[in-house]
Design an enzyme around this catalytic site. Sequence first.
Site, short mmCIF file in Angstrom:
data_model
loop_
_atom_site.label_atom_id
_atom_site.label_comp_id
_atom_site.label_asym_id
_atom_site.label_seq_id
_atom_site.Cartn_x
_atom_site.Cartn_y
_atom_site.Cartn_z
NE ARG A 171 59.69 -27.20 -57.66
CZ ARG A 171 59.22 -28.07 -58.54
NH1 ARG A 171 59.60 -27.98 -59.80
NH2 ARG A 171 58.41 -29.03 -58.18
NE ARG A 175 48.52 -18.42 -53.28
CZ ARG A 175 48.58 -19.75 -53.17
NH1 ARG A 175 48.32 -20.32 -52.01
NH2 ARG A 175 48.87 -20.50 -54.20
NE ARG A 254 70.63 -33.96 -52.76
CZ ARG A 254 71.42 -34.27 -51.75
NH1 ARG A 254 72.71 -34.54 -51.97
NH2 ARG A 254 70.95 -34.35 -50.51
NE ARG A 285 58.77 -34.40 -50.26
CZ ARG A 285 58.69 -33.71 -51.39
NH1 ARG A 285 58.02 -32.59 -51.46
NH2 ARG A 285 59.28 -34.15 -52.49
CD GLU A 305 60.55 -37.18 -50.44
OE1 GLU A 305 59.32 -37.34 -50.31
OE2 GLU A 305 61.04 -36.35 -51.22
CE1 TYR A 353 61.98 -30.58 -59.11
CE2 TYR A 353 63.12 -28.59 -58.44
CZ TYR A 353 62.25 -29.61 -58.16
OH TYR A 353 61.66 -29.66 -56.92
CG ASP A 355 56.57 -29.40 -61.63
OD1 ASP A 355 57.32 -30.02 -60.86
OD2 ASP A 355 56.19 -28.24 -61.42
N1 UDP Z 1 61.11 -25.77 -49.97
C1 UDP Z 1 61.41 -25.24 -48.74
N2 UDP Z 1 60.66 -25.57 -47.67
C2 UDP Z 1 59.61 -26.41 -47.75
C3 UDP Z 1 59.28 -26.95 -49.03
C4 UDP Z 1 60.07 -26.62 -50.11
O1 UDP Z 1 62.37 -24.48 -48.60
O2 UDP Z 1 58.96 -26.69 -46.74
C5 UDP Z 1 61.98 -25.41 -51.11
C6 UDP Z 1 63.12 -26.41 -51.29
O3 UDP Z 1 64.25 -25.70 -51.74
C7 UDP Z 1 62.60 -27.32 -52.36
C8 UDP Z 1 61.84 -26.34 -53.25
O4 UDP Z 1 61.26 -25.43 -52.32
O5 UDP Z 1 63.62 -27.96 -53.06
C9 UDP Z 1 60.77 -26.97 -54.11
O6 UDP Z 1 59.88 -27.70 -53.32
P1 UDP Z 1 58.82 -28.69 -53.95
O7 UDP Z 1 57.97 -29.19 -52.83
O8 UDP Z 1 58.16 -28.00 -55.08
O9 UDP Z 1 59.77 -29.82 -54.51
P2 UDP Z 1 59.54 -31.33 -54.97
O10 UDP Z 1 58.16 -31.74 -54.53
O11 UDP Z 1 59.74 -31.33 -56.47
O12 UDP Z 1 60.62 -32.06 -54.26
#
Ligand code: UDP
Length: 373
Positions: A171, A175, A254, A285, A305, A353, A355
């Site tokens: 996801r 880059r 989860r 976060r 969170e 999962y 979006d």
């Molecule tokens: N991820 C990570 N480090 C970060 C942010 C995300 O390793 O700082 C990984 C982690 O496995 C996470 C996935 O990327 O589950 C997807 O993150 P995203 O922020 O897209 O997830 P969401 O907002 O749906 O929880």
Amino acid sequence: MKYDYLVVGAGLFGATFAYEAKKRGKSCLVIDKRDHIAGNVYTKEQAGINVHVYGAHIFHTSDKKIWEYINQFAEFNNYVNSPIAVYKDELYNLPFNMNTFSKMWNIRTPDEAKEIIEKQKAEYKIDEPQNLEEHALSLAGKDVYEKLIKGYTEKQWGRKCTELPAFIIKRLPMRFTYDNNYFNDRFQGIPMGGYTKIVEKMLDGIDTKTGEDFFDIKKTGALSDGTKVEYDRILFTGQIDEYFDSKFGPLEYRSVRFETEELDTDNYQGNAVVNYTEREVPYTRIIEHKHFEFGKQPKTIISREYSSEWKPGVEPYYPVNNDKNNALYEKYAAEAAKEGNVIFGGRLGQYKYYDMDKVLMAALECVDEEFGK
Ligand code: UDP
């Protein structure tokens, strides 16, 4: 009361379906077991700030039709998601890009970054990545994996990175430009005034009852106040395993717990999303809600969170789409296909999962299947 459809769940999937069904002259009763509509995109105003009560929701899509579709219900601002990652006392930009690499290795050019990553990758000799760890290592090398991925992912999913599917990390963009935009999508933003208003508009003129449990209605044929209800068909957006009484065993999800605080400062962390990527910090976060809408309020609201395994009694947020659960889901999906008058949709109903844009796409596909194009 007699309806064409009983829509179980007033989230994005259910509300989109009900809106489209109404346009086609069908009657719907939308119910939700929570005391509010909008599912997990629900936002609530507090101190003049739209709080994302069930976690950060940033709308993004590359599909112009979906962008136009959602824009019928709200005007979007020009928010661009650019999270910050904190690892111990180091600060990095996300997603993984030249700003991240230059900070990590004190370098400037894409070639320098690529060389370091190639060197780190070579240590592992991974030809075909089999899991999230191998995928992350072969994509970004050891430093990025250990500082920015491993701890966060293991907290978020409660499982080792070697036991998780690679698609979870796919996801995230990677880059070699100085571009901190978390998404590659063409369209992105936050609805001005919050997400709840979108769902309110979708459900305008449609009978909607919150605080109603589907399984009670199914048993008694009546709402909690005793009003009898009849319906021809059901759209179910709850947990598919729960619908079948978990007869093949429970699917894993989860959950997330939020510790939300109103603070007497106008700016706590200077960014909407700050990820804490080390294992030792218990939360994944901190969201500072006002920054999603460039808020100028004198106070601020933050949410820490905490991720946990789902168990009955807490809210499910994420399906855990590993091989074991996907195989179990297939069993439920096969049962669902036999259930003539019930459609299953959304993150929980389809165990996906999704979006938000993908939820809308899936809901509109479901509408096409149900009513014809
Ligand atoms: N991820 C990570 N480090 C970060 C942010 C995300 O390793 O700082 C990984 C982690 O496995 C996470 C996935 O990327 O589950 C997807 O993150 P995203 O922020 O897209 O997830 P969401 O907002 O749906 O929880």
